[in-house]
Design a protein around this motif. Structure first.
Motif, short mmCIF file in Angstrom:
data_model
loop_
_atom_site.label_atom_id
_atom_site.label_comp_id
_atom_site.label_asym_id
_atom_site.label_seq_id
_atom_site.Cartn_x
_atom_site.Cartn_y
_atom_site.Cartn_z
N ASP A 123 2.48 6.16 -10.24
CA ASP A 123 1.16 6.63 -9.82
C ASP A 123 1.17 7.08 -8.37
O ASP A 123 0.63 8.12 -8.02
CB ASP A 123 0.12 5.51 -9.98
CG ASP A 123 -0.41 5.46 -11.40
OD1 ASP A 123 -0.23 6.48 -12.11
OD2 ASP A 123 -0.97 4.43 -11.80
N ASN A 124 1.81 6.25 -7.53
CA ASN A 124 1.88 6.59 -6.11
C ASN A 124 2.67 7.87 -5.89
O ASN A 124 2.27 8.73 -5.10
CB ASN A 124 2.52 5.46 -5.31
CG ASN A 124 1.54 4.35 -5.00
OD1 ASN A 124 0.35 4.50 -5.25
ND2 ASN A 124 2.03 3.24 -4.49
N ALA A 125 3.81 8.00 -6.60
CA ALA A 125 4.65 9.19 -6.45
C ALA A 125 3.84 10.44 -6.80
O ALA A 125 3.93 11.47 -6.13
CB ALA A 125 5.89 9.07 -7.31
N LYS B 135 0.43 10.58 -6.78
CA LYS B 135 -0.70 10.69 -5.84
C LYS B 135 -0.29 11.29 -4.51
O LYS B 135 -0.99 12.07 -3.90
CB LYS B 135 -1.27 9.29 -5.57
CG LYS B 135 -2.43 8.92 -6.42
CD LYS B 135 -3.27 7.79 -5.86
CE LYS B 135 -2.54 6.53 -5.51
NZ LYS B 135 -3.40 5.39 -5.24
N TYR B 136 0.90 10.86 -4.03
CA TYR B 136 1.29 11.24 -2.68
C TYR B 136 2.30 12.41 -2.63
O TYR B 136 3.08 12.53 -1.72
CB TYR B 136 1.81 10.03 -1.91
CG TYR B 136 0.75 8.96 -1.82
CD1 TYR B 136 -0.38 9.16 -1.02
CD2 TYR B 136 0.85 7.78 -2.54
CE1 TYR B 136 -1.38 8.20 -0.96
CE2 TYR B 136 -0.14 6.81 -2.48
CZ TYR B 136 -1.26 7.03 -1.69
OH TYR B 136 -2.25 6.10 -1.63
N SER B 137 2.28 13.25 -3.70
CA SER B 137 3.09 14.48 -3.67
C SER B 137 2.14 15.65 -3.48
O SER B 137 1.03 15.65 -4.03
CB SER B 137 3.85 14.65 -4.98
OG SER B 137 4.89 13.70 -5.04
N TYR C 45 -3.93 -2.37 2.86
CA TYR C 45 -3.45 -1.41 3.86
C TYR C 45 -3.23 -0.02 3.24
O TYR C 45 -2.62 0.13 2.20
CB TYR C 45 -2.14 -1.89 4.50
CG TYR C 45 -1.74 -0.98 5.64
CD1 TYR C 45 -2.30 -1.13 6.89
CD2 TYR C 45 -0.85 0.07 5.42
CE1 TYR C 45 -1.98 -0.27 7.93
CE2 TYR C 45 -0.52 0.95 6.44
CZ TYR C 45 -1.08 0.77 7.69
OH TYR C 45 -0.77 1.63 8.71
N ARG C 46 -3.75 0.99 3.93
CA ARG C 46 -3.51 2.37 3.53
C ARG C 46 -3.17 3.17 4.79
O ARG C 46 -3.75 2.94 5.84
CB ARG C 46 -4.77 3.00 2.89
CG ARG C 46 -5.35 2.19 1.76
CD ARG C 46 -6.25 3.04 0.88
NE ARG C 46 -5.47 3.98 0.10
CZ ARG C 46 -5.81 5.25 -0.11
NH1 ARG C 46 -6.89 5.73 0.46
NH2 ARG C 46 -5.06 6.04 -0.83
N VAL C 47 -2.21 4.06 4.65
CA VAL C 47 -1.87 4.88 5.82
C VAL C 47 -3.06 5.80 6.08
O VAL C 47 -3.58 6.42 5.15
CB VAL C 47 -0.59 5.69 5.56
CG1 VAL C 47 -0.26 6.56 6.77
CG2 VAL C 47 0.57 4.75 5.27
N GLY D 79 -1.84 -1.57 -4.67
CA GLY D 79 -0.69 -1.37 -5.57
C GLY D 79 0.58 -2.02 -5.05
O GLY D 79 1.20 -2.84 -5.75
N LEU D 80 0.98 -1.70 -3.82
CA LEU D 80 2.25 -2.20 -3.29
C LEU D 80 2.20 -3.71 -3.06
O LEU D 80 3.21 -4.40 -3.20
CB LEU D 80 2.61 -1.46 -2.00
CG LEU D 80 3.02 0.00 -2.19
CD1 LEU D 80 3.31 0.67 -0.86
CD2 LEU D 80 4.24 0.12 -3.10
N THR D 81 1.00 -4.22 -2.72
CA THR D 81 0.86 -5.67 -2.55
C THR D 81 1.17 -6.38 -3.87
O THR D 81 1.88 -7.39 -3.91
CB THR D 81 -0.58 -6.02 -2.11
OG1 THR D 81 -0.95 -5.14 -1.06
CG2 THR D 81 -0.70 -7.45 -1.67
P1 ADP Z 1 -3.03 2.88 -2.54
O1 ADP Z 1 -2.07 3.84 -3.12
O2 ADP Z 1 -4.07 2.46 -3.50
O3 ADP Z 1 -3.55 3.26 -1.23
P2 ADP Z 1 -0.70 1.16 -2.31
O4 ADP Z 1 -0.61 -0.28 -1.98
O5 ADP Z 1 -0.10 1.57 -3.62
O6 ADP Z 1 -2.22 1.50 -2.23
O7 ADP Z 1 -0.02 1.97 -1.18
C1 ADP Z 1 -0.30 1.68 0.16
C2 ADP Z 1 -0.11 2.91 1.04
O8 ADP Z 1 1.26 3.25 1.08
C3 ADP Z 1 -0.80 4.11 0.50
O9 ADP Z 1 -2.13 4.18 0.95
C4 ADP Z 1 0.03 5.25 1.03
O10 ADP Z 1 -0.40 5.57 2.33
C5 ADP Z 1 1.42 4.66 1.14
N1 ADP Z 1 2.26 5.08 -0.01
C6 ADP Z 1 2.53 4.36 -1.12
N2 ADP Z 1 3.38 5.06 -1.95
C7 ADP Z 1 3.65 6.23 -1.31
C8 ADP Z 1 4.45 7.37 -1.64
N3 ADP Z 1 5.16 7.45 -2.78
N4 ADP Z 1 4.48 8.39 -0.74
C9 ADP Z 1 3.79 8.32 0.42
N5 ADP Z 1 3.01 7.26 0.76
C10 ADP Z 1 2.94 6.23 -0.08
#
Ligand code: ADP
Length: 516
Positions: free
Chosen positions: A412-414, A416-418, A459-461, A475-477
């Motif tokens: 999902d992250n891959a 979302k963040y592409s 935490y979110r960037v 998600g990552l937590t």
């Molecule tokens: P969310 O995706 O809901 O914000 P996550 O815990 O999954 O929460 O991710 C935390 C943060 O890490 C994200 O907000 C994003 O900034 C960064 N991140 C996670 N996966 C990726 C990725 N594949 N590429 C770039 N940034 C990522």
């Protein structure tokens, strides 16, 4: 938020740090004064010890003279035998009792001393007057009256008045001082000196130590004349350290204690600030979380509501469109379910209620399954993708559901963040020690300085222009918790603008993997 934390730091500073620091500064500045005071108190203590040596000698001889006073019979001029024995046993070499020019009683053994004693009594008539004066005021004073040299020994003469039947008699006693000290006084000196002090005896103006309770290790700190033997000096010396050393040691200890206190204070303050910062960040993250979740929920809800309404009002032109709308509703419902599940899972983790069910899991098969499930989704989102499945079949002791959840989260992250470069590679592999699942994208990447924080809850960037994707920062937590439960880890390798690779690592010690 910043002003709030600044206020708290200020309050901590004013209420705790400032008073303690002021106190410490005051203490350090008065340290020298205190040491002087301690020195004085210490000297006073030593003087008290010497006073008690003198007092003891006085009391001791007074007891003998009291006995003489009660038992002396002026009519017969006799002293009972037991009183004479008491006198001899208590350090006297010769005694006599006189009154009105007569000698009433005396020690017969050394009577050649008598003329000298009589001479002295005549010479000291003023002193005798004084002693009678004291007696009239109800106080018997023991007074050293001079020395008598008897050739073989030098005696100290002591005068004391006794009063029998309203008449005053002069008791004269001769004592060999050193003998008295050794026989009578030494136990008391030992007792006073105790473990810490050594008590010494010297002749006035002479260096030679006549008597000591132990061998001297340090200087004599305080010395006083003996009341009954004025040419003798009783002194006191610390057994292990000198007063200067003692004071210096105290000073050093005080400084160390103050230093430690300050260091502790600094550590405490740093911890408070750090904790405070963490709390601030967490509370900031929590409030972000609420707005992030609301945001994340709003999109699928809006889509569902819009397409459901369109269908309800039968505004759809073709059956094909209708199918498409239903599919959208289905997809968005799934998305909602995923969001809610993630939050529920997270709250279970927070409450320590998340449990894992371990069994043998074929990781290659599991990854193929997830890849199959996700391929359609990836295709639809315009991603090129590939699964690299290693040569070995890897069997892990793991929670299948949890690993599925972790990998899906990474997918999902891959996605979302592409941005434009839509490419995802999944790799399963192992070596002797560990097995891994890698998911790489060519997306926005993560700045180096944020790569540790992304695993923190909420935490979110926050570089908003790059990160337009929605999320709650959970998600990552959750993945990290899953990997911890598997005694494994999650690693990130990422470069801003170039993409990211997330690796789930499993320790193979105790687990088996087989060749396929
Ligand atoms: P969310 O995706 O809901 O914000 P996550 O815990 O999954 O929460 O991710 C935390 C943060 O890490 C994200 O907000 C994003 O900034 C960064 N991140 C996670 N996966 C990726 C990725 N594949 N590429 C770039 N940034 C990522």
């Amino acid at each position: 938020m910043k002003t709030h934390s600044r206020n708290i730091i200020l309050i901590v500073f004013i209420t705790i740090i400032l008073p303690i620091t002021t106190y410490v500064i005051y203490e350090v500045s008065t340290l020298n004064e205190n040491e002087e005071m301690i020195k004085d108190i210490y000297t006073d203590q030593l003087e008290t010890m010497l006073f008690s040596v003198n007092q003891y000698s006085n009391d001791f001889i007074s007891t003998v003279i009291n006995k003489v006073e009660t038992e002396f019979d002026p009519k017969s001029g006799e002293l009972p035998m037991e009183v004479r024995t008491l006198i001899w046993q208590n350090g006297f070499q010769f005694f006599s009792i006189m009154g009105g020019g007569d000698i009433y009683s005396m020690d017969q053994t050394e009577n050649e001393l008598l003329p000298k004693v009589l001479d002295l009594a005549r010479e000291k008539d003023l002193l005798i007057e004084q002693l009678i004066g004291y007696m009239k005021s109800g106080y018997r004073k023991l007074e050293p009256a001079g020395m008598i040299d008897a050739g073989h020994s030098v005696y100290q003469v002591l005068f004391a008045m006794i009063k029998v039947d309203d008449e005053y008699f002069l008791f004269t006693g001769l004592i060999e001082p050193l003998n008295f000290v050794k026989e009578v006084l030494s136990p008391k000196m030992q007792q006073i000196g105790n473990e810490e002090m050594i008590v010494t005896l010297q002749k006035e103006n002479e260096q030679e130590i006549l008597f000591t309770t132990d061998s001297l290790t340090n200087n004599i700190l305080v010395a006083r004349k003996m009341w009954l033997f004025p040419d003798l000096i009783v002194g006191i010396s610390p057994r292990s350290v000198t007063m200067e050393e003692l004071v210096a040691r105290r000073l050093q200890n005080n400084l160390i204690a103050v230093g430690l206190l300050l260091a502790l204070l600094a550590v405490g303050f740093t911890l408070i600030i750090r904790n405070l910062n963490r709390e601030m960040k967490l509370s900031q993250a929590k409030s972000d979380f609420v707005s992030n979740v609301s945001h994340e929920l709003r999109t699928p809800l809006a889509l569902i509501s819009m397409f459901a309404e369109t269908l309800l009002l039968k505004r759809v032109k073709s059956e094909e469109k209708e199918k498409e709308y239903v599919e959208i509703i289905f997809k968005e419902t799934n998305r909602l379910t995923n969001i809610v599940n993630r939050i529920l899972n997270f709250s279970r983790i927070e409450a320590n209620r998340r449990s894992y069910h371990f069994s043998e899991v074929n990781i290659n098969e599991l990854l193929q399954e997830i890849y199959r499930d996700y391929s359609y989704h990836l295709d639809q989102n315009g991603f090129s993708h590939k699964l690299i499945n290693g040569d070995h079949e890897i069997i892990l002791n793991a929670d299948r559901e949890a690993i599925y959840e972790a990998v899906v989260n990474l997918f999902d992250n891959a996605i979302k963040y592409s941005n434009d470069k839509k490419e995802i590679i999944v790799e399963v592999g192992n070596n002797e020690e560990e097995a891994w699942i890698k998911i790489s994208d060519q997306g926005v990447g993560i700045p180096k300085e944020r790569q540790q924080q992304i695993f923190d809850k909420f935490y979110r960037v926050s570089e908003r222009d790059v990160y337009t994707a929605q999320g709650a920062g959970l998600g990552l937590t959750i993945i990290k918790h899953i990997m911890d439960a598997h005694h494994g880890s999650i690693k990130v390798d990422s470069e801003l603008g170039k993409g990211s690779t997330f690796t789930l690592l499993f320790n193979l010690n105790g687990t088996s993997w087989q060749e396929s």
